[in-house]
Design an enzyme around this catalytic site. Structure first.
Site, mmCIF file in Angstrom:
data_model
loop_
_atom_site.group_PDB
_atom_site.id
_atom_site.type_symbol
_atom_site.label_atom_id
_atom_site.label_comp_id
_atom_site.label_asym_id
_atom_site.label_seq_id
_atom_site.Cartn_x
_atom_site.Cartn_y
_atom_site.Cartn_z
ATOM 1 N N GLY A 200 -7.836 7.865 -0.025
ATOM 2 C CA GLY A 200 -7.235 6.579 -0.385
ATOM 3 C C GLY A 200 -7.540 5.503 0.641
ATOM 4 C CE LYS A 201 -11.986 1.499 2.802
ATOM 5 N NZ LYS A 201 -12.553 2.117 3.728
ATOM 6 N N GLY A 202 -5.954 1.603 1.809
ATOM 7 C CA GLY A 202 -4.911 0.622 1.579
ATOM 8 C C GLY A 202 -5.160 -0.573 2.462
ATOM 9 N NE ARG A 203 -0.335 -3.265 4.686
ATOM 10 C CZ ARG A 203 0.751 -2.766 4.134
ATOM 11 N NH1 ARG A 203 1.287 -3.355 3.131
ATOM 12 N NH2 ARG A 203 1.331 -1.664 4.607
ATOM 13 C CG PHE A 204 -2.837 -1.334 8.063
ATOM 14 C CD1 PHE A 204 -3.183 -2.533 8.653
ATOM 15 C CD2 PHE A 204 -1.575 -1.199 7.534
ATOM 16 C CE1 PHE A 204 -2.295 -3.573 8.701
ATOM 17 C CE2 PHE A 204 -0.663 -2.235 7.593
ATOM 18 C CZ PHE A 204 -1.029 -3.435 8.176
ATOM 19 N N GLY A 205 -7.021 0.751 7.309
ATOM 20 C CA GLY A 205 -7.837 1.953 7.427
ATOM 21 C C GLY A 205 -7.882 2.799 6.169
ATOM 22 C CD GLU A 206 -11.930 5.866 4.512
ATOM 23 O OE1 GLU A 206 -12.445 5.645 5.629
ATOM 24 O OE2 GLU A 206 -12.521 6.391 3.569
ATOM 25 C CB VAL A 207 -5.015 7.923 3.228
ATOM 26 C CG1 VAL A 207 -4.151 9.175 3.267
ATOM 27 C CG2 VAL A 207 -4.168 6.702 3.555
ATOM 28 C CG ASP A 321 3.827 -3.382 0.414
ATOM 29 O OD1 ASP A 321 3.793 -4.076 -0.640
ATOM 30 O OD2 ASP A 321 2.797 -2.931 0.949
HETATM 31 P P1 ADP Z 1 -1.775 1.497 3.394
HETATM 32 O O1 ADP Z 1 -0.754 1.163 4.436
HETATM 33 O O2 ADP Z 1 -3.161 1.309 3.915
HETATM 34 O O3 ADP Z 1 -1.502 0.823 2.083
HETATM 35 P P2 ADP Z 1 -0.782 3.964 2.253
HETATM 36 O O4 ADP Z 1 0.102 4.774 3.143
HETATM 37 O O5 ADP Z 1 -0.106 3.164 1.198
HETATM 38 O O6 ADP Z 1 -1.728 3.071 3.153
HETATM 39 O O7 ADP Z 1 -1.845 4.930 1.577
HETATM 40 C C1 ADP Z 1 -2.918 4.434 0.751
HETATM 41 C C2 ADP Z 1 -3.188 5.387 -0.393
HETATM 42 O O8 ADP Z 1 -3.561 6.677 0.114
HETATM 43 C C3 ADP Z 1 -1.973 5.648 -1.293
HETATM 44 O O9 ADP Z 1 -1.842 4.687 -2.305
HETATM 45 C C4 ADP Z 1 -2.298 7.020 -1.851
HETATM 46 O O10 ADP Z 1 -3.198 6.913 -2.936
HETATM 47 C C5 ADP Z 1 -3.026 7.723 -0.698
HETATM 48 N N1 ADP Z 1 -2.075 8.518 0.126
HETATM 49 C C6 ADP Z 1 -1.372 8.075 1.189
HETATM 50 N N2 ADP Z 1 -0.604 9.052 1.724
HETATM 51 C C7 ADP Z 1 -0.818 10.146 0.966
HETATM 52 C C8 ADP Z 1 -0.302 11.495 0.998
HETATM 53 N N3 ADP Z 1 0.589 11.867 1.912
HETATM 54 N N4 ADP Z 1 -0.723 12.367 0.060
HETATM 55 C C9 ADP Z 1 -1.628 11.979 -0.886
HETATM 56 N N5 ADP Z 1 -2.155 10.731 -0.966
HETATM 57 C C10 ADP Z 1 -1.760 9.812 -0.061
HETATM 58 MG MG MG Z 2 0.054 1.138 0.823
#
Ligand code: ADP
Ligand code: MG
Length: 492
Positions: A200-207, A321
């Protein structure tokens, strides 16, 4: 020196001391870009050294009062780790060392000979005693070591390779140390994770999905540019008493220097279904599935918002958020609230929130009308909770649309999909939500199913233009529970 001059000097010294007390401490900080951090007046400086793969790895940061309680991070000298807390400016600058006594080469000393012969005999005797003890039917004096939860936690976790995530989380909740593992344990876990794939990718970096001792974990990687966000999210997750079945389970935070830049990690439980947004895109849900999701998001938010009073109490927290991309779906069909990076804590004694909040944050599409037109009263914590409830109403709408009854359901859509462009500006949103006072459409056919009818009514009561008129998270949670029980009764 005259009497008056002496008195002025004394007053100056006392004032200096008071300024020191209230201003907090400056500590050496290996994790920070400028190598220093400011600890709050009741906090302290921390430094540690740990043997990882034969290398002495050092760390030093500022600690909050919470991390100091119970001395969980302050005490301990061992063959593998050493840590200390101190309370004067830069007192943690001196590096610590683990001095391991090397074995002499060649023949054995007399002391070693005695040890080699006596120790096995003692161990044998001990084993015999245990067998006799158990054979006589005595209950084993279980958990005697629990008297020192700090030692049990740290040493066992570092040393025993059979610990799994469940054990760690159990340790975390029973150690009395609040909501987090000791910092060194967090670091050890993070450094033994093997990254598998980006999820996943969101506001900050990558998951990323990672493996720790064969189990899946999620790793959110921030770049060093986003250090503040990493620190903030880790801090919020480690708020005392935050752990809850409907809030993402935090495991560890770590900063890893790979030579050229610092990678900041946040490790949490992994949920293979991913976000509620992904889940609803891919699946329709049953009435029970809808209730389960709605109930868990409302429970998670009610817990986040709730203040628990007492020394082991929890401050009220507003998410700021809330949206389907920041909710994750568990294997059992319940949900957890994630991404606490923008959350704020309420200090009820001073009635203030812990970080300044003078600018608009969050996702524009989910912003409450009072945030869009900037009429929100940022001095009142209630305002932030009420704005979360508005977003909760929108999430409920996304969930309810996917509820399939006799094969009839709507397609997945984001709120206001039919009224604003795909990446709306604040102005786009303000026109629709504040000026035209429009809200997502509640279809007529929802009236024919009791659970959907209640969901429709709930969301309308969450997105009132007047913030104090909105329901509280606790009220939403209770109403959804009642629907849940009513549907079960009908089935039984
Ligand atoms: P950001 O702060 O960059 O928005 P998030 O914590 O919202 O980051 O995570 C971005 C995306 O990564 C989520 O929308 C989801 O799809 C995936 N993700 C985040 N944490 C998990 C997790 N614990 N298990 C599975 N997917 C996750
Ligand atoms: Mg997020």
């Amino acid at each position: 020196m005259t009497g008056a001059a002496e008195r002025s000097l004394q007053v100056a010294v006392v004032l200096l001391y008071l300024v020191q007390l209230t201003a907090g401490l400056t500590c050496f900080c290996q994790r920070c870009i400028n190598q220093t951090c400011e600890a709050k007046p009741d906090g302290g400086c921390w430094s540690s050294v740990m043997l990882i793969n034969g290398k002495q790895e050092r760390d030093s940061v500022c600690l909050t009062a919470y991390h100091l309680t119970g001395e969980i991070n302050c005490r301990g000298v061992g063959r593998f780790s050493k840590r200390k807390c101190c309370f004067t400016d830069y007192c943690n600058r001196e590096p610590m060392y683990i001095t391991d006594i090397p074995l002499p080469e060649g023949g054995w000393t007399r002391l070693q000979l005695v040890l080699v012969t006596v120790v096995p005999c003692l161990l044998l005797l001990f084993a015999i005693l245990i067998i006799v003890f158990m054979a006589r039917g005595h209950p084993w004096p279980c958990r005697a070591r629990m008297q020192d939860p700090e030692e049990a936690l740290d040493e066992q976790t570092l040393m025993s390779p059979d610990k799994c995530l469940k054990d760690l989380i159990y340790d975390m909740t029973t150690s009395g140390s609040g909501s987090g593992l000791p910092l060194l344990v967090q670091r050890t876990i993070a450094r033994t994770i093997v990254l598998q794939e980006s999820i996943g990718k969101g506001r900050f970096g990558e998951v990323w999905r990672g493996k720790w001792r064969g189990e899946d974990v999620a790793v959110k990687i921030f770049s060093s540019r986003d250090e503040r966000s990493w620190f903030r999210e880790a801090d919020i997750y480690q708020t005392i008493m935050l752990r809850h079945e409907n809030i993402l389970g935090f495991i560890a935070a770590d900063n890893k220097d790979n030579g050229s830049w610092t990678q900041l990690w946040l490790v949490s439980e992994y949920h293979e279904h991913g976000s509620l947004y992904d889940y609803l895109n891919r699946h329709t849900i049953t009435v029970e599935g809808m209730i389960l999701l709605a109930q868990s998001v409302a429970s998670g938010l009610a817990h986040l918002h709730m203040e628990i009073i007492g020394t082991q109490g929890k401050p009220g927290i507003a998410h700021r958020d809330l949206k389907s991309k920041n909710v994750l779906v568990k294997k059992n069909g319940t949900a957890v609230i994630a991404d606490l990076g923008l959350a704020v804590k309420h200090n009820s004694t001073t009635n203030t929130i812990d970080i300044p909040s003078n600018h608009r944050v969050g996702t524009k599409r989910y912003m409450a009308p009072e945030i869009l037109d900037e009429t929100i009263n940022t001095r009142s914590f209630e305002s932030f909770k009420q704005a979360d409830i508005y977003s909760l109403g929108l999430v409920f709408w996304e969930v309810a649309r996917r509820c399939s009854i006799r094969g009839i359901h709507e397609d997945f859509q984001l709120p206001y999909y039919d009224l604003v462009p795909s990446d709306p500006t604040v102005e786009d949103m303000r026109k629709v939500v504040c000026d035209m006072k429009l809200r997502p459409n509640v279809p007529n056919q929802w009236q024919s199913c009791e659970a959907l009818r209640v969901m429709g009514k709930l969301m309308r009561e969450c997105w009132y233009a007047n913030p104090p008129a909105r329901l509280t998270a606790l009220r939403v949670k209770k109403t959804v529970s009642q629907v849940s029980m009513a549907t079960k009764d009908v089935k039984d």
